[in-house]
Design an enzyme around this catalytic site. Structure first.
Site, mmCIF file in Angstrom:
data_model
loop_
_atom_site.group_PDB
_atom_site.id
_atom_site.type_symbol
_atom_site.label_atom_id
_atom_site.label_comp_id
_atom_site.label_asym_id
_atom_site.label_seq_id
_atom_site.Cartn_x
_atom_site.Cartn_y
_atom_site.Cartn_z
ATOM 1 N N TRP A 299 37.676 28.831 43.521
ATOM 2 C CA TRP A 299 38.485 29.582 42.560
ATOM 3 C C TRP A 299 39.773 29.912 43.316
ATOM 4 O O TRP A 299 39.778 30.752 44.208
ATOM 5 C CB TRP A 299 37.782 30.848 42.105
ATOM 6 C CG TRP A 299 38.622 31.648 41.167
ATOM 7 C CD1 TRP A 299 39.467 32.673 41.492
ATOM 8 C CD2 TRP A 299 38.765 31.484 39.759
ATOM 9 N NE1 TRP A 299 40.100 33.148 40.372
ATOM 10 C CE2 TRP A 299 39.694 32.440 39.294
ATOM 11 C CE3 TRP A 299 38.184 30.626 38.830
ATOM 12 C CZ2 TRP A 299 40.050 32.551 37.949
ATOM 13 C CZ3 TRP A 299 38.537 30.743 37.496
ATOM 14 C CH2 TRP A 299 39.469 31.693 37.057
ATOM 15 N N GLU B 204 35.062 43.871 19.308
ATOM 16 C CA GLU B 204 34.802 42.453 19.598
ATOM 17 C C GLU B 204 33.381 42.212 20.101
ATOM 18 O O GLU B 204 32.887 41.094 19.975
ATOM 19 C CB GLU B 204 35.822 41.886 20.569
ATOM 20 C CG GLU B 204 35.795 42.440 21.972
ATOM 21 C CD GLU B 204 36.815 41.742 22.862
ATOM 22 O OE1 GLU B 204 37.114 40.560 22.639
ATOM 23 O OE2 GLU B 204 37.327 42.402 23.779
ATOM 24 N N ARG C 152 31.213 30.961 39.818
ATOM 25 C CA ARG C 152 32.045 31.655 40.819
ATOM 26 C C ARG C 152 33.386 30.968 41.038
ATOM 27 O O ARG C 152 34.249 31.466 41.762
ATOM 28 C CB ARG C 152 31.293 31.754 42.152
ATOM 29 C CG ARG C 152 29.990 32.512 42.111
ATOM 30 C CD ARG C 152 29.340 32.573 43.483
ATOM 31 N NE ARG C 152 30.222 33.190 44.444
ATOM 32 C CZ ARG C 152 30.307 34.516 44.593
ATOM 33 N NH1 ARG C 152 29.572 35.316 43.839
ATOM 34 N NH2 ARG C 152 31.121 35.044 45.473
ATOM 35 N N LYS D 274 37.041 32.437 24.979
ATOM 36 C CA LYS D 274 37.577 33.123 26.156
ATOM 37 C C LYS D 274 39.088 32.899 26.255
ATOM 38 O O LYS D 274 39.818 33.766 26.690
ATOM 39 C CB LYS D 274 36.896 32.607 27.425
ATOM 40 C CG LYS D 274 37.335 33.332 28.708
ATOM 41 C CD LYS D 274 37.057 34.820 28.635
ATOM 42 C CE LYS D 274 37.630 35.575 29.817
ATOM 43 N NZ LYS D 274 37.554 37.049 29.645
ATOM 44 N N LYS E 193 37.492 46.539 22.594
ATOM 45 C CA LYS E 193 36.188 46.328 23.232
ATOM 46 C C LYS E 193 35.065 46.628 22.240
ATOM 47 O O LYS E 193 34.108 45.896 22.114
ATOM 48 C CB LYS E 193 36.060 47.236 24.474
ATOM 49 C CG LYS E 193 36.888 46.804 25.656
ATOM 50 C CD LYS E 193 36.288 45.647 26.398
ATOM 51 C CE LYS E 193 36.966 44.315 26.390
ATOM 52 N NZ LYS E 193 38.289 44.024 26.104
ATOM 53 N N CYS F 96 34.624 32.271 45.246
ATOM 54 C CA CYS F 96 34.265 30.854 45.334
ATOM 55 C C CYS F 96 32.756 30.779 45.546
ATOM 56 O O CYS F 96 32.095 31.774 45.791
ATOM 57 C CB CYS F 96 34.959 30.200 46.519
ATOM 58 S SG CYS F 96 36.738 30.343 46.472
ATOM 59 N N GLU G 113 42.719 49.543 23.820
ATOM 60 C CA GLU G 113 41.781 48.669 24.535
ATOM 61 C C GLU G 113 40.339 49.098 24.256
ATOM 62 O O GLU G 113 39.464 48.263 24.046
ATOM 63 C CB GLU G 113 42.078 48.685 26.029
ATOM 64 C CG GLU G 113 41.141 47.859 26.879
ATOM 65 C CD GLU G 113 41.083 46.382 26.503
ATOM 66 O OE1 GLU G 113 41.921 45.927 25.693
ATOM 67 O OE2 GLU G 113 40.172 45.677 26.988
ATOM 68 N N HIS H 23 49.017 61.208 8.590
ATOM 69 C CA HIS H 23 49.880 60.495 7.634
ATOM 70 C C HIS H 23 49.090 59.487 6.815
ATOM 71 O O HIS H 23 49.644 58.493 6.350
ATOM 72 C CB HIS H 23 51.022 59.808 8.394
ATOM 73 C CG HIS H 23 51.917 60.786 9.072
ATOM 74 N ND1 HIS H 23 52.814 61.592 8.399
ATOM 75 C CD2 HIS H 23 51.991 61.160 10.381
ATOM 76 C CE1 HIS H 23 53.436 62.386 9.245
ATOM 77 N NE2 HIS H 23 52.967 62.144 10.467
ATOM 78 N N ASN I 7 35.095 31.963 51.501
ATOM 79 C CA ASN I 7 35.230 32.678 50.235
ATOM 80 C C ASN I 7 35.811 34.034 50.572
ATOM 81 O O ASN I 7 35.251 34.775 51.369
ATOM 82 C CB ASN I 7 33.860 32.844 49.559
ATOM 83 C CG ASN I 7 33.950 33.761 48.350
ATOM 84 O OD1 ASN I 7 35.001 33.854 47.726
ATOM 85 N ND2 ASN I 7 32.881 34.478 48.056
ATOM 86 N N GLY I 8 36.978 34.349 49.987
ATOM 87 C CA GLY I 8 37.602 35.650 50.242
ATOM 88 C C GLY I 8 39.112 35.509 50.284
ATOM 89 O O GLY I 8 39.674 34.515 49.839
HETATM 90 C C1 AGP Z 1 39.984 40.586 25.345
HETATM 91 O O1 AGP Z 1 38.720 41.236 25.475
HETATM 92 C C2 AGP Z 1 39.953 39.474 24.366
HETATM 93 N N1 AGP Z 1 38.940 38.545 24.744
HETATM 94 C C3 AGP Z 1 41.297 38.850 24.030
HETATM 95 O O2 AGP Z 1 41.992 39.836 23.307
HETATM 96 C C4 AGP Z 1 42.215 38.410 25.203
HETATM 97 O O3 AGP Z 1 42.667 39.533 25.891
HETATM 98 C C5 AGP Z 1 43.437 37.680 24.579
HETATM 99 O O4 AGP Z 1 42.968 36.542 23.895
HETATM 100 C C6 AGP Z 1 44.475 37.257 25.619
HETATM 101 O O5 AGP Z 1 43.903 36.304 26.498
HETATM 102 P P1 AGP Z 1 44.709 35.958 27.845
HETATM 103 O O6 AGP Z 1 44.785 37.228 28.636
HETATM 104 O O7 AGP Z 1 43.885 34.884 28.509
HETATM 105 O O8 AGP Z 1 46.074 35.476 27.455
#
Ligand code: AGP
Length: 624
Positions: A76, A504, A27, A619, A501, A2, A497, A520, A112-113
């Site tokens: 938050w 993207e 925050r 996001k 990373k 927060c 993963e 294959h 905050n915590g």
């Molecule tokens: C992760 O780096 C991406 N930004 C994206 O794949 C994300 O994980 C995906 O859109 C799922 O989002 P969520 O966890 O908010 O459901």
């Protein structure tokens, strides 16, 4: 996480508090509130839900509140959904109006915590006649201060000291006492807090950006320390109530850098927050029962009896959250003897498959608003299937609509590329796998496993110490066209993963491949100098994957290998070895992912890209 701002001086406090909170919205931003007082008059409290601008409007940019002493908070949520009642400040009186308006209370304050033992403390306070209007741990903390203040009558610092001794968890606590109208008091453990002093005025903040326009000279209050702040002066105290001296620090950062804690990007800041937020998340559910440790899902609401009813588990998610599921499936299967299917939410929501009535559908989502994941949740519920959500944003749609919800304590994640939320989701799945295993009788004592989990945050810090080496390696590949990530089992899930990373944020094409599958077809893409990153953390699969990597090397590939301390023979085969500390191999993905997060980050930076806001991405994907 927060945002907190405090002010005491000769100016009107409210506008200064609101301007400071605006610098801290990164925050937390689900609700906000301020309290201001003028001399002996009772403090006024105003709180609003939603973004800070609602509070700014409600207080007419602060003009509606008169007083030169005050505290502000932007929230938050961790305990208690976002609401005006749960918003801070909180008061010690038994008020019913959500703690707003003129406050006839001894203590008013913000926090905050995370107070880990707030439920037992709440019960204690209720036994002493206190009534609660909110669902927050903070209200418990404020009332505990009030309790000790009234019981021992030795003043605010003594009341705070007794409170500190009694609570477990993290806190930056900022309070005002009715009997001390020209003072603000602070107590801190683990959560950030700084104090700035100018001629005739003092500032308190969770983070530098909030007060940088007023002063660059600040004091950092230490753990288990307290402070008494008046206009232009601050006195620090230790837990014994003794005065202690503090060095003043001059802040060099500019405002933008300060918001990112001195890091160049939010992503790097959030990568470095992982040890703390993973520890917070583990501590939220791993409780001490005497000498033993146990996983306590009482806040989730899932009982042992519920767990015994599930015959199989579907893990449904998108993107990185889906990668968490891909990794967790191996752990659930191996430890919990569970049948597990991992499904992409965008696929699951349209499948015509029959879901056995005794299934459990686990939806993983950082935002709790991802359209495909929400639709998958609703589809499962329409079929009468029990649903459990693992979510970071308190009060989000998925969190509210699932039958059960297990919150991660990742705090606000600003960078589009998830890191800390992913890591918190992963440890939640590890805890679920252990809990299910014990309840299903597959495991007698999980104490050792819990110790292994609790060792992860410190080991994450160890991995982060190696980041310059990753940065050097990344600088050699900023012109790469294709990068391949290969592994088997849990290592394959880690590759998924790592590859996302990379894609993207650096826009370099990459693929994650089950190592045994390369021959294959895909191995035809390997050319001279192609970077192949092999994840080699699983001892029983190490040799197999290494030989797949050598097949790539014999076709010109350059090999980076990630494995655990001790497997140093890997240097006979790979060109660039990366080591992570040993931990139970079911959980080692929490460590092995960090070099891959860093690699993607440094490649993106070396290519001059917008790391925190990559092109074409959002996001939270709230559309199909
Ligand atoms: C992760 O780096 C991406 N930004 C994206 O794949 C994300 O994980 C995906 O859109 C799922 O989002 P969520 O966890 O908010 O459901």
């Amino acid at each position: 996480m927060c945002g907190i701002v405090g002010y005491i001086g000769d100016k009107q406090a409210a506008p200064i508090l609101l301007q400071g909170l605006a610098k801290l919205e990164y925050r937390g931003y689900d609700s906000a509130g301020i309290t201001v007082r003028e001399g002996e008059k009772p403090a006024e409290v105003v709180k609003t839900i939603g973004k800070l601008h609602n509070l700014i409007e409600k207080t007419d940019e602060g003009r509606a509140l008169v007083g030169t002493c005050g505290i502000g908070h932007t929230r938050w949520a961790t305990h208690g959904a976002p609401s005006k009642t749960n918003a801070h400040p909180h008061v010690s009186g038994n008020c019913t109006n959500s703690g707003s308006g003129a406050v006839e209370s001894e203590v008013v304050g913000v926090h905050n915590g995370i107070i880990e033992n707030y439920q037992e403390l709440k019960a204690k306070m209720e036994r002493h006649g206190y009534k609660f209007y909110s669902e927050t741990d903070t209200e418990v903390l404020i009332k505990l201060v009030d309790y000790y203040f009234k019981k021992y009558k030795m003043g605010p610092i003594d009341a705070l000291a007794k409170t500190i001794v009694r609570v477990r968890g993290s806190y930056a606590l900022v309070v005002m006492f009715a009997d001390y109208p020209d003072r603000i008091f602070v107590a801190r453990k683990d959560s950030p807090m700084i104090i700035g002093v100018n001629d005739g005025e003092s500032f308190i903040a969770s983070d530098v950006p909030a007060i940088l326009s007023h002063t660059r000279n600040v004091y950092y209050i230490g753990n288990l320390e307290m402070a008494e702040i008046s206009a232009g002066n601050v006195d620090f105290y230790n837990l014994d109530g003794d005065r202690i001296e503090k060095e003043e620090t001059h802040i060099e950062w500019d405002a933008k850098a300060a918001e990112k804690g001195g890091y160049e990007h939010f992503m790097m800041k959030e990568i470095h927050e992982q040890p703390q937020v993973v520890l917070d998340t583990l501590h939220k559910y791993i409780k001490e029962e005497g000498a033993a440790k146990t996983i306590d899902l009482s806040e989730v609401g899932l009982t042992d009896e519920d767990i015994t009813k599930f015959s199989n588990v579907y893990i449904v998610a998108c993107g990185s959250a889906w990668h968490v599921g891909m990794e967790a499936q191996y752990v659930l299967e191996e430890l919990g003897d569970f049948q597990v299917r991992v499904e992409l939410a965008s696929e699951f929501r349209y499948r015509k498959n029959r879901l056995p009535a005794d299934s459990l559908v686990i939806i993983i989502s950082q935002s709790g608003e991802t359209a495909d994941s929400l639709a998958a949740l609703r589809m499962a519920k329409d079929k009468g299937i029990t649903t459990l959500a693992i979510v970071n944003v308190v009060g989000s749609s998925i969190a509210r609509e699932a039958d059960y919800c297990m919150y991660t304590l990742g705090g606000p994640e600003i960078s589009v590329a998830t890191t800390k939320a992913y890591s918190c989701q992963l440890v939640c799945m590890f805890m679920l796998a252990l809990k299910f295993a014990v309840v299903r009788g597959c495991m007698e004592d999980y104490g050792n496993y819990l110790d292994e989990l609790l060792s992860i945050p410190e080991k994450m810090n160890k991995v982060l110490e190696d980041k310059e080496r990753i940065q050097w390696f990344a600088s050699k590949y900023s012109n790469a066209r294709d990068i391949f990530f290969i592994g088997r089992g849990i290592d394959y899930a880690i590759c998924l993963e790592g590859s996302l990373k990379m894609k993207e944020i650096s826009y370099i094409h990459s693929e994650a491949y089950a190592a045994g599958e390369m021959k294959h077809g895909t191995i035809s893409l390997i050319e001279d100098g192609t970077l192949v990153i092999g994840t080699l953390t699983q001892s029983d699969l190490y040799e197999k994957t290494l030989s797949n990597m050598m097949e790539c090397k014999s076709r010109g590939a350059y090999l980076m290998g990630i494995t655990s301390y001790g497997k140093y023979d890997v240097e006979d085969s790979v060109n660039f070895p990366v080591y992570v500390p040993k931990v139970d191999e079911h959980f080692i993905g929490s460590l092995a992912i960090i070099p891959l997060q860093l690699l993607g980050y440094y490649l993106s930076v070396s290519r001059g890209l917008d790391v925190d806001k990559p092109r074409n991405l959002a996001k939270s994907v709230t559309v199909e």
